[in-house]
Each structure stands twice: as C-alpha cells, then as structure tokens.
Design a protein around this motif. Sequence first.
Motif, PDB file in Angstrom:
ATOM      1  N   GLN A   1       0.790  -1.652   0.163  1.00 45.60           N
ATOM      2  CA  GLN A   1       0.477  -0.452   0.175  1.00 45.60           C
ATOM      3  C   GLN A   1       0.262   0.879  -0.036  1.00 45.60           C
ATOM      4  N   GLU A   2       1.857   0.965   0.602  1.00 44.85           N
ATOM      5  CA  GLU A   2       2.916   2.358   0.472  1.00 44.85           C
ATOM      6  C   GLU A   2       3.041   2.748  -0.742  1.00 44.85           C
ATOM      7  N   LEU A   3       3.115   1.785  -1.912  1.00 42.24           N
ATOM      8  CA  LEU A   3       3.568   2.287  -3.209  1.00 42.24           C
ATOM      9  C   LEU A   3       2.920   2.388  -4.209  1.00 42.24           C
ATOM     10  N   PRO A   4       2.759   3.872  -4.841  1.00 42.30           N
ATOM     11  CA  PRO A   4       1.886   3.390  -6.461  1.00 42.30           C
ATOM     12  C   PRO A   4       1.755   2.636  -6.980  1.00 42.30           C
ATOM     13  N   THR A   5       0.254   2.037  -7.192  1.00 45.27           N
ATOM     14  CA  THR A   5       0.669   1.638  -8.165  1.00 45.27           C
ATOM     15  C   THR A   5       1.267   1.859  -9.870  1.00 45.27           C
TER      16      THR A   5
END
Lengths: 766, 163
Positions: free
Chosen positions: A28-32
Amino acid sequence: MKKHLYLIIFAFAISSLSAQTKFAQLGQELPTANAYRTASGAPGHEYYQQKADYKMDIVLDDEKQRIDGFETITYTNNSPDQLDYLWLQLDQNLFDEQSDTKLIEIEHMENFKSVGDLRKRDFKYDGGFKIEQITNTSGQAMKYFINKTMLRIDLAKPLMPGQNISFQVKWWYNINDRMQVGGRSGYEYFDIDQNYLYTIAQFFPRMCVYNDVTGWQNKQFLGRGEFTLPFGDYIVNITVPADHIVGATGECQNYATVLTAEQRKRYEMAKKSDSPVLIITQQEAEAAEKEHAQKTKTWTYKATNVRDFAFASSRKFIWDAQKQTVGNKDILCMSYYPKEGNPLWERYSTKLVAHTIKTYSKYTIDYPYPVAISVHSKWIGMEYPMICFNGGRPEADGTYSEGEKYGMWGVIIHEVGHNFFPMIINSDERQWTWMDEGLNTFVQYLTEQEWERDYPSRRGPAYLIADYMRGDVNGISPIMTNSESIKQFGNNAYGKPATALNILRETVMGRELFDFAFKTYCQRWAFKHPTPADFFRTMEDASAVDLDWFWRGWFYTTEHVDIALTDVKWFELNTQNPNLEKDFLQKQDAGKDVFIGATRNKTAIEQTINEKDPQIDDFYAKRNIYKVDALDQQAYQKFLSNAKAEDQQYLASSKEIYELSFENIGGLVMPLIIEVTFVDGTKKVERIPAEIWRIQEQKVSKVFIYDQPVVSFRLDPFLETADTDLDNNTWPPKMQPTRYQLYKQEQIRENPMQRQQRLEKLENGN
Amino acid sequence: MGGVSAHEFYFAYAELSYNEFTNNLEGTLIFSTHDLEKAIEPNGSLIGLFDKLDESSPTTRLIEAYLNEHFKLSYGCALDSNAVDVICISSFTLEGLVTQLNGTIECYISMPVNALYAPVYCQFNALMEQFPLQQNKLTFTYRQHKETVNFIAIDTQHTLKLQ
C-alpha cells in the motif's frame, strides 16, 4: 556457563505468535505501477515530460541592487493531456512582505531577548517579484493570477498534446541582502571596498513541472522544500557593470567581447590544463575593486537541457579554471571568489570541483555538461545546474582552522555533487528532500573518502547517526516525510538516508550489487523526474535483493537499531567414550564452587562418624562414579558399532558449540555481524542476514560450532549497523568507554599549532 | 542546500553517567560548533573562534556559564541522614572542550554529588533561545541502565529514573 550437550538432539517446532510486519512487502505504501512508471522502477513506455525553453535579457543594477528581466518562454506539452492553464514558480515571492513563510513561523516572546531581536523581527523588505506584463508573442496581454509564490496563466485556447506555446514575461525585483535577510541567493556587501558580490538564483518566473505524479506541481514555496523544474534550453543575456566578471549556468558565447585578450589566452590555457590556471589574478581583482565602472557589458550564456539557470557577478572575482576529463569529454571546472576567500579558495576550490565531477561520474552517470562552477558565497551552500554557491571563508588575516577547511571542502563537494541530484536526476525537492540531499550526501561521503584517506566526513558512516536515532522518537520524523514537515532537517533528510545507503552498500547488499543498482537508478532517471518508488523499486530490481524490510524500517519509521547479545550458552559434544567423559565429569565436579561451611568443616571437624566407623559406608558411599568399568566399555563399543563412521569422526573432533541469543530492543531489524575471538587469539566474523528476524522480530538465537573455545563475542564490531547502544553487544559483558572517559585518558590537550611552536622553539634551542 | 548553513542541525546531545567510585556526574555535551558560538554571542562575534580555544581562555568560562545556565540537574540528596529531604542543585565544571573536524564541539563536564537519590530532574534548553526548533537529547546512564530523553522548547525538563 559451559554445558554438556548430548548427541541426541531434539528438534522443537517453534510457533510464532507475532504477525509479520517488519518484513511485509511495501504494497500500500507504493503507488501502483503503470505505463509511465513500471514496477521495475524504470520509466514506462508512455513516460513523458514537459519542456520549457527560455530566452532572457537580464539587467543587474549595481547602484540600486535591483534586477530586471524580460523572458520569452516556449513551453512544450509532451503530456497526453489538454492543458487549460499554465503554472509558474515565483520563488522570489518568499521575500514578499505578505509571504506565508513569515506568517507560519512559530514564535515565542522569549525568542526576542533584545531590541535588536525585535528590530530584526520587524524588519520589512520589499523583495517580491514585480510582474509588469505577460503577453503572447504578438504583444497581446495574457490573463494571469498570482497565488503567493505561484502564477497561473489562463490560456485563450487549451494547449493540446504535442503543441507548444511561447509567451513573454517582464519583471523586476529588489535583490535581497543575503547577510541581512538571508536567502539562497542575493548579494553580499563588502564595506571595506564598497563592492557587491551577487549570487543570483531562483530569480525569474519559471515553469512548474506537470507530470503523471502530481499534475501541476502545486506546493507553494515556503522556504525549505526547494524546487523541481522541467528541463529546457536557455539563452540568457546578462548585462552588468563593465568591470564585473560573470559566471553562469552554461557556456559563455561572447568571451571575445567581454574578456581582454590576455584573459582569453589564459582561458584557453585553462581548458587544456590539469591544474588550476588563473584567468583573473587576485592582483587584477583588487585593482578592479577600485574601478566602479559606469558602463555596462552584456554576457551571453547558452545552456542546453538544464532545469534552471543561475549566475554570479562581481568586480571582486578572482577566476581560475582547469579541465577534468570524464568519459571522452573535457569538462571545464571553474571557481570565482573574492580575495576574502583566499588562501583556501585558490588552493582548493577548482581541484575539488574536478574531483567531485570525476568521482560522482563513477558512481552515477558521466557528467554531461560542459562546465562545473564553484562560487564563493559566505555562510551558505546552494546548488544550481553547472554552478553552485559555497561558503568557507578564512579569517581576515588569512588564517583558518582545520574545521573551516573541512567545512569548505565538504560544502563544495556537496554542492557540486548536486549537479547529479537533483539537477540531472530531477527529483521533486519540494516533496522529498531526502531524494536529492540524502543521495547526494551519500555520494559526497564516497567522494570525500577518495579525496583524503580517513577524511572526517560529517555524515555517512553508520555510527555517526546513532545519537540522532537513539531513544525517544517523539522529536524525529520518518525519512518519508514531506520537506516542509520534517523535524530535524539535517539529520533526517541528509544524514539518515546517506547512512542507510551506506549500510546497504557495506552490509546488506555488498558493494558490487549496490553500486550496480545505484548506477542503474541514476542511468534510468537521468534527465527525468523520479519518485521514491522509482528508487526503491530500481534498487531491488537491479540487485535481486528484497529490500522492502529495509525501506520500511529505515524510511517509513523512526525506529532505531539496538540489538543486544543477551546470552551465550556453551556446549561440547558428549563423545560417549567413558574414558573421556568420566574424566571430564570428575574434573567438572572438582571445579564446582564449594560452600564456605563445607570448606571450614574440613578442618573444624577432625573426624566424622563414618570416618571413624568403617561399618557406616555402604555401596553407595564406596562406589567410584568416575571409574570406567567393563559395562561402560561394552556400552561404548555398542554405540560405536551402531554409529556411522562420519558421526564417530565428528564426535572425535572436539567441537565447541555456542548458542547466542539476541534481542531487538530498538525495533529496526538488521543483519547480525558477530566477531568471534578464539582462545588462541585468532578471530572470525559471522554475518547473518537480517532475515533471521523474519518470523521472530523481538528475540532470536543462533548456534555456532567451532574447533576451539571462544573467549569473546562482539556484535557489530565494525560499527556498520548504527547500533545505538554498544554496551549490550559483547560477551563477556564490556562497557564501552564514554566520550568523557576517552577525553580524560588523552594526554595531549594543547592546541596543535601552539605545540608545534613550542617544539620549534625547543629544536632551535630557545 | 549544503553543509555550511549550520541550521540544518538544531540538535544537541548529552551523555551523562553517575560514577559511583568518585561520586561524580560526568558527561559530554555535543553541539554544532557554530550554533553554540551563535547562542553564546548572538551578534556572531564568536563565529569561528571555538576552534582555537584553550582551557584558560576567558571564552571557555563563558561557555561554562552558558552550559550551567542551560543544562541543569537537580537531585534528591541527604545532608545528615539517610532521609532524602533536600533537593540539591550543583554546578558543572567544564573540564575541557574539543572541536571535531565534522563541525561539532564536545564539552566535557563533571559535577560532584555527595549522594544521588530520586527525584532527579534535568533541564536541557541550550540553544533553544536562539533556535526555536532546537532539540536536545540526553542519554543518562545510572548503574548500567540507560535512558534517553528528548527536550524541546515547550518541554525542557524531564525526570530521570534511577534504576
């Protein structure tokens, strides 16, 4: 305590009650990932970036300390989006009287202790941009709106994908007295010769970045989070007093009209020289200080594919230069400084510039620009493409302390290094200070170490961050904090990320894997706009090392490293050989501690009853438990006949076995590096990857088997994990000396220069 | 932005230990050199001078006075019985100064204490009057137990544990 280990070893299944947190993937911490930025950390196949080209006419008024500009901006929309308006940065509005920067400063009355403090607080200076007109190239006014440090131009018709637009802005502002009101640029006035030294930057309305991450970059400039800008080409005419010398981003196009023949000759010599050549000497600069020319000259500069433009101008400038070859290109390294910078500047500045671009090129990408410039600027260090402003000023008598020298060296390496981060690898400083300051400070450390062996780098080595990370975490922030909200800016955005990268390089990944991955990141994102995710992903993608636990701990939390060696258990193998084992048992029993009453009774009681009466002692009293009998031998032979040959051989090898227990007190999981010292004085280093904590995050144990007894274990012996408490790292326990104790142990406290003077007197017989 | 601007730091550290053999509190205060120079003389006339100090310099005594003003320890003590009936406040002696090449200055201090009992209060607000964002951190060691506490402008005093 040494224990005897029986051959039969039971395996216990250890069940974990703790959920996996520290080793969870950064989901969740990183963008898709998407078509613009891939999951590998590389730019995607639809990556785009905008372009902003500038043609500017700048006039520097040395009488009024005012700067006027007329610029033509050509903005190219390479995005797939229709743009209805454009945003520009007005960084100079930081000095506007209504600037938010002043308004949001937290103040307490006790901060103002004197009239001087209050006067300074009440100081008013009209330093914001005066935008006189914005027109299209036909001279028609364009509608615009200023929102503090940003300016929006409303387009008459949308700028479609692939289209460009040109428009013109006329502006001026009063240059700030850097010594009085501060700032990254401005002027310094030298009362002694009544001259000004201008370092001018963030000085013209500049296009904001528009990209796939934020759309228009829309964070106001509050003073700390610096900037990011689109790349573009610049042609800039700078008109200054005729006796001024100008240094700027890019290459000067008209030295033939602004330099003397002699200066041009020296310049040509410098381009071929491997050591600095003075183009303007101190003597010539001192002569110029007295001129105060009334006429002007215009210097024309051209810079290609840069994200900004800055310049310096003064009649006080001494100017030297040399070449530095990088790849197959010769880069011209230059320094501009007043006499007040000498003797430090003449001796070191340009050599430091050359060393920096050479060393950074090795670890990142080849320096792509034709020049690299260091300009003397008291107190500060600030970077722009190809040019930076650096402090480091000796005393008026020309002396300087060793600390001043290292301070000057460090700031020049750091600011020149910023050419790479963020001028070329163009991260968004206004969002993430660490992406340029942290990465730059890391390579600065590598560069310093190649300048002088054991260079006393301020940041980089793991142990230097321990004080900051130790203990109460309320006053610090995770690295992944927006630039404006960081608590403890220097340690957070410079020191901790630089340390983290150093730990990755030296301890977690190793130099080869790290250097390849780091260079890959630099190559992928040179002349582009990377984000933290692009960095995190590339480092893993290029190394095949899962670093999510490391990014999570070091970049997303304020936990610290404190791993304790809590227990050591010592075992030896039971050989089953009764001759050896009963002898061992006898010696072990003989060595047991004896109760004091028993010792005294040996003499106090002359004779016990059973000693007097032979009828008292029965079988149990008389048997010798240490005696090897035939049954013992028979059992041993049976054991041997059933044991495999390799087991027999192993049992005969006299292995020493140790079980070490570790506790994670600080929260950050790290590899275990253990130095083992054996009884014969030899040493061995055990390196256990951080993944040992993957199931049990608080306490783990590990068994080590050696051929000889161990006299001590020491955790983190090379100070490579930033462990904040070294007192719980050793077995047997050993307290590390405090700084105070080390100071008291030192014999010589005399000022080294005074001691040298005494020595010279002694040697001269005085 | 680079290293000359000392205001990236805003941090000072202290280590303090109780030496049971000498009945002394001994420790080290660590500051960014230029920050301490600025705090002691806000007009900046001391900037660059601490590198050249020796222990007999009048400026060293200025520093000692400043440190005692901004790093205060008070503790339970007993004058003539075992009852902790008095809170003692003593002054530290600045035993020496060493400027490090990384831009910090280490100030070595000691203070005699007849006996050390709870409560021990520490106030550490050095540099905060000059730099509102200043944070100070103390690691206190008592009988091998360590405790680290933070001090900020709105919270300049802490009670230390004696374990």
